[in-house]
Design a protein around this motif. Sequence first.
Motif, short mmCIF file in Angstrom:
data_model
loop_
_atom_site.label_atom_id
_atom_site.label_comp_id
_atom_site.label_asym_id
_atom_site.label_seq_id
_atom_site.Cartn_x
_atom_site.Cartn_y
_atom_site.Cartn_z
N LYS A 61 0.79 -1.25 -0.03
CA LYS A 61 -0.10 0.01 -0.02
C LYS A 61 0.64 1.19 -0.03
CE LYS A 61 -3.70 2.31 2.48
NZ LYS A 61 -4.37 2.44 3.85
N ASN A 62 1.98 1.30 0.85
CA ASN A 62 2.75 2.58 1.04
C ASN A 62 4.17 2.27 0.45
OD1 ASN A 62 0.63 3.77 2.55
ND2 ASN A 62 1.57 2.58 4.35
N TYR A 63 4.47 1.41 -0.31
CA TYR A 63 5.79 1.30 -0.94
C TYR A 63 5.85 -0.09 -1.81
CZ TYR A 63 7.05 -2.50 2.18
OH TYR A 63 7.07 -3.68 2.55
N SER A 64 6.74 0.02 -2.75
CA SER A 64 7.05 -1.19 -3.44
C SER A 64 8.49 -1.16 -3.50
CB SER A 64 6.55 -0.77 -5.11
OG SER A 64 5.26 -0.35 -5.03
N THR A 65 8.81 -2.58 -3.94
CA THR A 65 10.34 -2.96 -4.03
C THR A 65 10.48 -3.74 -5.53
OG1 THR A 65 10.08 -4.95 -3.12
CG2 THR A 65 10.63 -3.34 -1.61
#
Length: 177
Positions: A61-65
């Motif tokens: 929801k708040n970040y991606s890798t």
Amino acid sequence: MAQFFKAKRTNSAKNHIIKDVHVEKVDHQGRGIAYFKNSPLFIEGGLVGESLDIQIVENKKNYSTGVIKKVNRASVMRVAPTCPHYEECGGCQLQHLAQDNQIAIKLEGLQSLFKRFAKHQPLQLAQPIIDDAWGYRRTARFGVQFDNKSKKLKMGFRRSASNDLIEQRVCPVLVPS
């Protein structure tokens, strides 16, 4: 009421390749940070100023890798890692940087953590203690596993982001003895 079918939630961004991602900064763990859909995209091995093609491996929801698929424009700080196992081993994360750049990134990360969690800028940090770039580490954590196929006991370092062991005969950061 019975429910017979529930559609699976799809994560449309996962495994998606994004072209020409520009790394803006590096976090305290040495990961490059870019922005994708207005949220941080953490890139293992990304350096400031690089243009990369990235594959999203995790989309929260708040970040991606993401992982690097192609370096379109490399940073001037990027160097060839000395260790032949660098790409697969989970031990060292910053060998693609010269030692002075590694120390600068770690110092920046430490100051960032002080500012973020202690809510103040440290007054003055002592100068970092610097040793040789290679052969300085006296301890290491090895993994041990029994291979049922070969009926042999394996020992080695763990593969990055995995529980699997890699077979390696040398580790440049360990004291040679």
